[in-house]
Design a protein around this motif. Structure first.
Motif, PDB file in Angstrom:
ATOM      1  N   PHE A 400       0.735  -1.128  -0.017  1.00  0.00           N
ATOM      2  CA  PHE A 400       0.048   0.049   0.178  1.00  0.00           C
ATOM      3  C   PHE A 400       0.871   1.218  -0.026  1.00  0.00           C
ATOM      4  O   PHE A 400       0.294   2.334  -0.181  1.00  0.00           O
ATOM      5  N   GLY A 401       1.956   1.096  -0.122  1.00  0.00           N
ATOM      6  CA  GLY A 401       3.017   2.164  -0.104  1.00  0.00           C
ATOM      7  C   GLY A 401       3.950   2.137   1.110  1.00  0.00           C
ATOM      8  O   GLY A 401       5.094   2.984   1.328  1.00  0.00           O
ATOM      9  N   TRP A 402       4.100   0.986   1.856  1.00  0.00           N
ATOM     10  CA  TRP A 402       4.734   1.079   3.080  1.00  0.00           C
ATOM     11  C   TRP A 402       5.710  -0.187   2.810  1.00  0.00           C
ATOM     12  O   TRP A 402       6.449  -0.723   3.733  1.00  0.00           O
ATOM     13  N   GLY A 403       5.852  -0.791   1.740  1.00  0.00           N
ATOM     14  CA  GLY A 403       6.686  -1.924   1.377  1.00  0.00           C
ATOM     15  C   GLY A 403       5.941  -3.143   1.831  1.00  0.00           C
ATOM     16  O   GLY A 403       4.500  -3.249   1.903  1.00  0.00           O
ATOM     17  N   ARG A 404       6.499  -4.355   1.618  1.00  0.00           N
ATOM     18  CA  ARG A 404       5.784  -5.478   1.864  1.00  0.00           C
ATOM     19  C   ARG A 404       5.199  -5.812   3.306  1.00  0.00           C
ATOM     20  O   ARG A 404       5.615  -5.305   4.290  1.00  0.00           O
ATOM     21  N   PRO A 405       3.819  -6.624   3.488  1.00  0.00           N
ATOM     22  CA  PRO A 405       3.612  -6.777   4.759  1.00  0.00           C
ATOM     23  C   PRO A 405       4.696  -7.695   5.588  1.00  0.00           C
ATOM     24  O   PRO A 405       5.368  -8.335   5.063  1.00  0.00           O
ATOM     25  N   VAL A 406       4.791  -7.392   6.947  1.00  0.00           N
ATOM     26  CA  VAL A 406       5.474  -8.118   7.774  1.00  0.00           C
ATOM     27  C   VAL A 406       4.732  -9.509   8.254  1.00  0.00           C
ATOM     28  O   VAL A 406       5.569 -10.630   8.521  1.00  0.00           O
ATOM     29  N   LYS A 407       3.539  -9.639   8.059  1.00  0.00           N
ATOM     30  CA  LYS A 407       2.642 -10.955   8.143  1.00  0.00           C
ATOM     31  C   LYS A 407       1.258 -10.625   7.488  1.00  0.00           C
ATOM     32  O   LYS A 407       0.919  -9.433   7.794  1.00  0.00           O
ATOM     33  N   VAL A 408       0.805 -11.754   7.238  1.00  0.00           N
ATOM     34  CA  VAL A 408      -0.401 -11.856   6.664  1.00  0.00           C
ATOM     35  C   VAL A 408      -1.209 -12.871   7.418  1.00  0.00           C
ATOM     36  O   VAL A 408      -0.628 -14.088   7.384  1.00  0.00           O
ATOM     37  N   ASP A 409      -2.122 -12.625   7.987  1.00  0.00           N
ATOM     38  CA  ASP A 409      -3.055 -13.759   8.784  1.00  0.00           C
ATOM     39  C   ASP A 409      -4.572 -13.915   8.156  1.00  0.00           C
ATOM     40  O   ASP A 409      -5.006 -12.997   8.013  1.00  0.00           O
ATOM     41  N   ILE A 410      -5.042 -15.188   8.377  1.00  0.00           N
ATOM     42  CA  ILE A 410      -6.449 -15.274   8.218  1.00  0.00           C
ATOM     43  C   ILE A 410      -7.100 -15.728   9.542  1.00  0.00           C
ATOM     44  O   ILE A 410      -6.825 -16.838  10.014  1.00  0.00           O
ATOM     45  N   THR A 411      -7.841 -14.988  10.237  1.00  0.00           N
ATOM     46  CA  THR A 411      -8.119 -15.038  11.473  1.00  0.00           C
ATOM     47  C   THR A 411      -9.470 -16.192  11.446  1.00  0.00           C
ATOM     48  O   THR A 411      -9.908 -16.559  12.440  1.00  0.00           O
ATOM     49  N   SER A 412     -10.195 -16.108  10.372  1.00  0.00           N
ATOM     50  CA  SER A 412     -11.628 -16.705  10.278  1.00  0.00           C
ATOM     51  C   SER A 412     -11.386 -18.372  10.417  1.00  0.00           C
ATOM     52  O   SER A 412     -12.454 -18.837  10.620  1.00  0.00           O
ATOM     53  N   ILE A 413     -10.037 -18.796  10.424  1.00  0.00           N
ATOM     54  CA  ILE A 413      -9.973 -20.025  10.637  1.00  0.00           C
ATOM     55  C   ILE A 413     -10.327 -20.393  12.116  1.00  0.00           C
ATOM     56  O   ILE A 413     -10.445 -21.659  12.472  1.00  0.00           O
ATOM     57  N   GLY A 414     -10.327 -19.596  12.986  1.00  0.00           N
ATOM     58  CA  GLY A 414     -10.653 -19.935  14.320  1.00  0.00           C
ATOM     59  C   GLY A 414     -11.923 -20.292  14.729  1.00  0.00           C
ATOM     60  O   GLY A 414     -12.312 -21.328  15.684  1.00  0.00           O
ATOM     61  N   GLY A 415     -12.837 -19.968  13.819  1.00  0.00           N
ATOM     62  CA  GLY A 415     -14.254 -20.304  13.794  1.00  0.00           C
ATOM     63  C   GLY A 415     -14.644 -21.736  12.992  1.00  0.00           C
ATOM     64  O   GLY A 415     -15.875 -22.223  13.010  1.00  0.00           O
ATOM     65  N   THR A 416     -13.623 -22.189  12.445  1.00  0.00           N
ATOM     66  CA  THR A 416     -13.944 -23.523  11.272  1.00  0.00           C
ATOM     67  C   THR A 416     -12.969 -24.510  11.783  1.00  0.00           C
ATOM     68  O   THR A 416     -13.261 -25.509  11.146  1.00  0.00           O
ATOM     69  N   ARG A 417     -11.909 -24.362  12.338  1.00  0.00           N
ATOM     70  CA  ARG A 417     -11.006 -25.574  12.917  1.00  0.00           C
ATOM     71  C   ARG A 417     -10.184 -25.924  11.441  1.00  0.00           C
ATOM     72  O   ARG A 417      -9.741 -26.951  11.280  1.00  0.00           O
ATOM     73  N   ALA A 418      -9.921 -24.865  10.543  1.00  0.00           N
ATOM     74  CA  ALA A 418      -9.244 -25.275   9.544  1.00  0.00           C
ATOM     75  C   ALA A 418      -7.889 -24.701   9.892  1.00  0.00           C
ATOM     76  O   ALA A 418      -7.755 -24.056  10.808  1.00  0.00           O
ATOM     77  N   ILE A 419      -7.015 -24.773   8.745  1.00  0.00           N
ATOM     78  CA  ILE A 419      -5.722 -24.375   8.896  1.00  0.00           C
ATOM     79  C   ILE A 419      -5.711 -23.444   7.637  1.00  0.00           C
ATOM     80  O   ILE A 419      -6.488 -23.429   6.687  1.00  0.00           O
ATOM     81  N   SER A 420      -4.480 -22.379   7.767  1.00  0.00           N
ATOM     82  CA  SER A 420      -4.530 -21.514   6.433  1.00  0.00           C
ATOM     83  C   SER A 420      -3.127 -21.616   5.930  1.00  0.00           C
ATOM     84  O   SER A 420      -2.386 -21.960   6.814  1.00  0.00           O
TER      85      SER A 420
END
Length: 448
Positions: A400-420
């Motif tokens: 977005f103009g600040w360089g690459r993300p330091v981390k990207v997470d998918i938090t919706s796996i907490g409600g589905t017992r999935a992995i990302s």
């Protein structure tokens, strides 16, 4: 104790403004997700060593202006989903002239940016504070919004852009189209509509063959009555539980290569020809086996692995790669618990996943979905693991103009017992596996 302080809430409409658009009926691939109560949630963390006022004065106008331009092309996201007034059991996206997307600006209080954004295990309850609420109080008559955005500032440290989107709006590929387009507009000094690649919005290209939508809803109702209690027991983690941790594990390129070599060696040992084994297949197999071992499952229980498959190129005729909506099929692999935890469990799991994906070749999406529904929802004594995300999305390239993300997470796996699953930020060819578990379980899960 960690908390957030709301700074302001902004409604962003498309610019130039659009008049009301004709309603867009949901395709059957969209409608499948209507009963999902968990929106897809993605968090993008960035270094931002500036005070809060700097963000408000300098960066926020750039973000809102570029989002407004982006919504000119992705205008369905500013609309809402409602029951169709003209047809029973059908839904549509309605887009009015004054529709908007909500952005909430908040300040994080009580924890350091590195503790929240790191690859180490972290408190899931604190992470949930960064997730936007997918609500719009002005909606009524069964309507609900498609997307909400929250920007969380950690003064002089970093920031997080969080997205919550209803899966009926689009799949992961569509969401990433939108996020990449917004980010590209942010990087331009004076962005225009020409700087944003438009998506393909015509959902009528997804044809409801064989009356599949009705059949899917019938099977879902049958499944809920027959085995819903079993599913509820398997997925009993509460996302508000303070003992939940969000843990990231990485495999580098060499480790993935070794896993592939073991699969091929197993094939040779069995006198079988070599099989194309992807990094995705061996990574998922590794995670699957580790989790089953940690669960100490009964050896007679069937274990299922389920993943979504992009069907854009598989449709006949194929549809544009920039199609904005849902275009996902499903594949499933099945292995007995006892086999999965044995010495060659990784190799067996990887082969089963690979064969399941290869078996989709030449299949109609209808055939693939019905086959999985029949197998996936009938057994009472079975367990399954699903995967969210894909390394093909290249999430660590979103700038977005600040360089690459330091981390990207998918938090919706907490409600589905999935992995990302996403690509490894630090090394090409590697993978990041993320899961949500109780503190006592998360440490041992991948310690095998």
């Amino acid at each position: 104790m960690a908390a957030v302080r709301v700074i302001q809430e902004i409604q962003i409409s498309s610019s130039p403004s659009l008049p009301a658009q004709p309603p867009q009926p949901l395709s059957f691939l969209d409608a499948m997700w209507l009963q999902s109560s968990t929106p897809v949630e993605r968090l993008f963390f960035y270094d931002f060593p500036h005070p809060l006022f700097h963000f408000i004065d300098h960066n926020l106008p750039i973000l809102t202006n570029s989002l407004s331009l982006t919504l000119r092309h992705f205008y369905p996201l500013a609309g809402s989903i409602r029951p169709s007034p003209n047809y029973d059991n059908q839904f549509e996206i309605t887009c009015e002239e004054d529709d908007s997307v909500t952005i909430t600006i908040v300040e994080f209080i009580g924890d350091e940016f590195r503790n929240i954004s790191g690859h180490h295990s972290k408190n899931f309850k604190n992470l949930r504070l960064l997730v936007p609420k997918l609500t719009k109080t002005s909606l009524g008559g069964g309507q609900f919004p498609l997307i909400s955005i929250q920007i969380t500032i950690f003064p002089n440290q970093g920031l997080c852009i969080g997205f919550a989107i209803h899966h009926a709006a689009c799949d992961g590929s569509g969401l990433m189209q939108f996020i990449r387009s917004w980010a590209a507009a942010c990087r331009c000094t004076e962005p225009t509509l020409d700087d944003i690649s438009p998506p393909f919005l015509d959902r009528s290209v997804i044809i409801n063959t064989h009356g599949i939508c009705r059949k899917i809803f019938e099977m879902m109702r049958k499944y809920k009555g027959a085995s819903g209690k079993c599913l509820e027991k398997q997925s009993s983690l509460s996302i508000s539980d303070s003992n939940l941790v969000f843990a990231t594990f990485t495999l580098n390129k060499d480790q993935i290569g070794l896993l592939k070599e073991r699969v091929q060696a197993k094939r040779v040992e069995e006198g079988k020809p070599s099989l194309h084994i992807s990094a995705f297949a061996v990574t998922c197999a590794y995670a699957w086996r580790c989790l089953v071992k940690a669960q100490a499952s009964d050896g007679d229980i069937k274990q299922y692995f389920v993943c979504a498959v992009d069907w854009r190129a598989r449709m006949r005729p194929s549809i544009p790669s920039n199609y904005f909506g849902n275009c996902l099929g499903v594949c499933m692999a099945e292995v007995n618990s006892r086999v999965l935890v044995e010495k060659n469990g990784n190799e067996v799991a990887a082969m089963e996943i690979s064969k399941s994906i290869d078996a989709l070749q030449g299949k109609d999406v209808y055939e693939a979905l019905i086959a999985v529904i029949d197998r996936h929802w009938e057994p009472a004594r079975s367990r399954r693991l699903s995967v969210a995300g894909s390394p093909k999305f290249r999430v660590y390239e979103v700038d977005f103009g600040w360089g690459r993300p330091v981390k990207v997470d998918i938090t919706s796996i907490g409600g589905t017992r999935a992995i990302s699953l996403v690509e490894n930020r630090e090394e090409a060819g590697g993978m990041e596996i993320v899961l949500v578990e109780l503190c006592s379980n998360a440490i041992q899960t991948f310690g095998v």
